[in-house]
Design an enzyme around this catalytic site. Structure first.
Site, PDB file in Angstrom:
ATOM      1  N   ASP A   1      -9.592   0.785 -11.559  1.00 50.46           N
ATOM      2  CA  ASP A   1     -10.259  -0.445 -11.150  1.00 50.46           C
ATOM      3  C   ASP A   1     -11.713  -0.483 -11.618  1.00 50.46           C
ATOM      4  OD1 ASP A   1     -10.592  -2.900  -9.909  1.00 50.46           O
ATOM      5  OD2 ASP A   1     -11.157  -1.992  -7.992  1.00 50.46           O
TER       6      ASP A   1
ATOM      7  N   TYR B   1      -8.710   2.637   3.236  1.00 47.86           N
ATOM      8  CA  TYR B   1      -9.228   1.271   3.272  1.00 47.86           C
ATOM      9  C   TYR B   1      -8.552   0.465   4.383  1.00 47.86           C
ATOM     10  CZ  TYR B   1     -11.635   2.137  -1.133  1.00 47.86           C
ATOM     11  OH  TYR B   1     -12.471   2.630  -2.101  1.00 47.86           O
TER      12      TYR B   1
ATOM     13  N   GLU C   1     -13.869   7.679   0.116  1.00 46.20           N
ATOM     14  CA  GLU C   1     -13.989   6.239  -0.112  1.00 46.20           C
ATOM     15  C   GLU C   1     -13.539   5.478   1.123  1.00 46.20           C
ATOM     16  OE1 GLU C   1     -12.095   4.586  -3.575  1.00 46.20           O
ATOM     17  OE2 GLU C   1     -12.614   6.303  -4.847  1.00 46.20           O
TER      18      GLU C   1
ATOM     19  N   GLU D   1      -7.102   9.815  -6.841  1.00 46.91           N
ATOM     20  CA  GLU D   1      -5.943   8.988  -6.514  1.00 46.91           C
ATOM     21  C   GLU D   1      -4.783   9.132  -7.506  1.00 46.91           C
ATOM     22  OE1 GLU D   1      -6.943   4.934  -5.651  1.00 46.91           O
ATOM     23  OE2 GLU D   1      -8.286   5.471  -4.005  1.00 46.91           O
TER      24      GLU D   1
END
Length: 673
Positions: free
Chosen positions: A201, A516, A552, A463
């Site tokens: 991303d 998240y 994160e 990830e």
């Protein structure tokens, strides 16, 4: 073997000294009494290969004459990404070969009794280099340096020389990071249409991103320096070193694998002298061997800036002066290396620096600036690190690739702690060829950054698809490799999978996870954050019994967008999102082995075009122009009050007095908003 030799051998093993036996030549170019350096940065000629004929430049041998003689060129600054420099959509979105060239002079004195090198700090992704039409280097991997020794027979001091570079940003399943070419077969697409797809991303910027240097060494020279430091119970510091040299009369001179002493003077009449200087230039220790240790009583230690009371005590660096001398004690070669003396330790519950527990408070980041893309910019580097210290952050991760050496110099000097990450973001497949690429780049990263005090941990991936069965042996091999290269730092991996299915985290010394809640899951429902995060972290720690960092968490926020009550993408939502996370972190700090929290992201950054991104990723607490959102002030309050609570670091005078709020710990915590 003498007792001293046995002691040294033991120290080398304990401190994880990295020893190689082939020439590296990757020490950062510097000027000294015996070396010269010439920058090739500036404005170069540039052209992209035609989309429908990507091999045209090779077929027509563009490298054999100036680019402007073979077609139209444009001006391109080096270093920079080429994507945003022009007004051309074709250049911005180009996939394939792009060509650079420039002319340069060689000083006459370089042409005799000198070795001449050409060094690139980083070219994304695949680079081929020619000098005067002769290929001198080829390198794959977009964020690590490479060097070519130039043959004086192919150079001239009487006229300009030409440097040509072809670069290719195409990614595939065996590159790090990965990508794939999509070629649709439907007739509605124009002839030759294709796209480069990737699952990371951030924008796939391309170009000569870091400085380009010509530099010289003597024909006998210092090829590599490896340093490790340790602290003894009596407070004495040990600086353990291994110096490798190349001799004009022989092949690479390297140290005995059994760590035996190297004679002060070798058969070619050259000897190695090492001295350690403090910041004032005072000599505090000396050595006269190619491998050995320096004993430094009352050493000034390297500390993160938030663990000391005064900034001048943070990031303290000594200078190791390494000299290769002849029988007359005259310097044949001299190299100076900045080093910090500090000791890292970790176990199943803690991570310490110089014996004190360290709690990571920081960011994920990107090398990403307006117009210049991923190209290095000293103005932005200094601005960013001023902002990092302003927030009270003590650390960040080089997400998701190695950052420039100029940035790492600054983190060493400022006392900002780094988790050093390789470019393996969102990888999948886990085949042998990918493992070989991954291994090669990890070796290059450790080789480049092994001596840096600010680097306290290696991150081998971000990830990955680590829930897959084949990920287990793949990462087991990688963790073993990195520990073989360096035993002095812990090794981590940043995972986004469920604790029940992940196959990689079990091999890590410290586990990092990305989460998240209320953003990618239960979007907008901030009420789920605290309990979800607490439960998740407990599950990871109870299963793996390792220290854990939240690497994160974050929410896209458009600066200036407001809503009452709060709504996704507004500044109010980001504030509420952070508050709920802070409650979870405080509860976890009190009751688990959570050792860090890093928000995603430091600043907004560019991504590929897509309907889920509004001209880039907006999760920064700063805009891409480095202006603060409301969240920057909230995070600043948290980080500074944590620094005061944990390390006694003074609270800035301009911070408002905190307002007590309730936390799940059952205690009162302070916050400003």
């Amino acid at each position: 073997m003498t007792n001293a030799m046995k002691y040294l051998s033991l120290l080398l093993g304990l401190c994880g000294l990295v020893c190689f036996t082939e020439s590296k030549g990757i020490l950062f170019p510097q000027e000294s009494e015996t070396r010269e350096r010439k920058s090739l940065d500036g404005i170069w000629q540039f052209r992209i290969a035609p989309r429908n004929d990507p091999e045209l430049g090779f077929r027509n041998e563009w490298f054999k004459r100036p680019l402007q003689e073979t077609g139209e060129v444009t001006l391109m600054p080096v270093p920079s990404s080429y994507n945003d420099i022009t007004q051309s959509k074709e250049i911005r979105d180009h996939v394939g070969w792009a060509w650079y060239d420039r002319e340069f002079w060689i000083p006459k004195q370089w042409m005799s009794q000198r070795k001449i090198y050409l060094r690139f700090g980083g070219v994304n992704y695949h680079a081929i280099v020619w000098v005067n039409g002769v290929q001198v280097a080829e390198h794959a991997g977009g964020h690590l340096p490479f060097v070519a020794e130039l043959d004086a027979a192919n150079l001239s001091a009487q006229r300009t020389n030409r440097l040509t570079v072809a670069i290719n940003n195409t990614l595939n399943q065996n590159t790090i990071p990965q990508g794939s070419i999509f070629r649709p077969t439907a007739t509605r697409y124009p002839p030759g249409y294709f796209t480069l797809n990737y699952n990371f991303d951030f924008f796939n910027y391309a170009g000569i991103h870091r400085p380009v240097y010509l530099y010289t060494t003597p024909t006998s020279y210092i090829d590599d320096i490896t340093v490790s430091t340790n602290l003894q119970e009596d407070g004495t510091a040990l600086v353990i070193y291994n110096i490798e040299t190349v001799r004009a009369s022989a092949a690479l001179f390297h140290n005995d694998v059994n760590f035996g002493w190297i004679p002060t003077v070798n058969q070619d009449g050259l000897s190695i002298v090492v001295r350690l200087e403090d910041k004032s230039g005072n000599i505090v220790a000396t050595g006269t061997h190619g491998i050995g240790y320096l004993s430094v009583p009352n050493a000034t230690l390297w500390w993160p800036f938030s663990m000391v009371k005064k900034d001048e005590q943070a990031g303290y660096l000594y200078t190791m002066v390494v000299s290769l001398q002849n029988l007359a004690k005259l310097d044949v070669d001299v190299y100076r290396l900045k080093i910090g003396i500090r000791h890292l330790a970790w176990d199943n519950t803690t991570f310490t620096i110089n014996g004190k527990p360290f709690y990571f408070r920081g960011f994920g980041r990107h090398e990403d600036f307006d117009v210049r893309g991923r190209g290095i910019d000293n103005v932005m580097i200094v601005k960013d690190h001023n902002l990092i210290k302003w927030t009270g952050a003590n650390s960040y991760r080089t997400s998701h690739y190695p950052y420039s050496e100029e940035i790492m110099d600054l983190t060493d000097e400022l006392g900002i702690v780094i988790i050093d990450e390789i470019s393996a973001v969102s990888i999948d497949g886990f085949g042998q060829e990918l493992l070989e690429t991954h291994t090669k780049q990890m070796r290059e990263l450790v080789q480049r950054d092994k001596n840096r005090a600010s680097v306290v941990m290696w991150s081998i991936a971000n990830e990955p698809q680590s829930q897959k069965t084949e990920a287990g042996p793949y990462f087991k091999n990688l963790f073993a490799l990195v520990r073989e290269l360096d035993k002095s730092r812990p090794v981590t991996i940043v995972v986004a999978q469920d604790y029940r299915t992940d196959k990689a985290a079990e091999y890590a010394d410290i586990i990092c996870i990305n989460r998240y809640y209320a953003w990618y899951s239960d979007t907008g429902h901030t009420e789920v954050i605290t309990a979800s995060m607490i439960q998740d972290v407990h599950n990871w720690i109870n299963k793996f019994h390792r220290p854990l960092i939240i690497a994160e968490y974050g929410a896209d926020t458009v600066a200036g967008l407001h809503s009452s009550p709060q709504f996704v993408f507004t500044e109010e939502f980001q504030l509420e999102y952070l508050r709920e996370h802070f409650k979870a972190f405080d509860a976890l700090r009190a009751n688990t082995t959570l050792i860090g929290e890093m928000i995603w992201n430091f600043a907004d950054f560019m991504t590929g075009q897509g309907i889920t991104r509004i001209v880039g990723n907006r999760k920064g607490i700063f805009t891409r122009e480095r202006q603060p959102k409301a969240s920057a002030h909230l995070l600043r309050s948290r980080y500074h009050f944590l620094a005061n609570e944990i390390d006694g670091y003074p609270i800035p005078e301009d911070l408002p007095q905190p307002i007590p709020i309730y936390t799940p710990r059952g205690n009162v915590r302070h916050d400003e908003m």
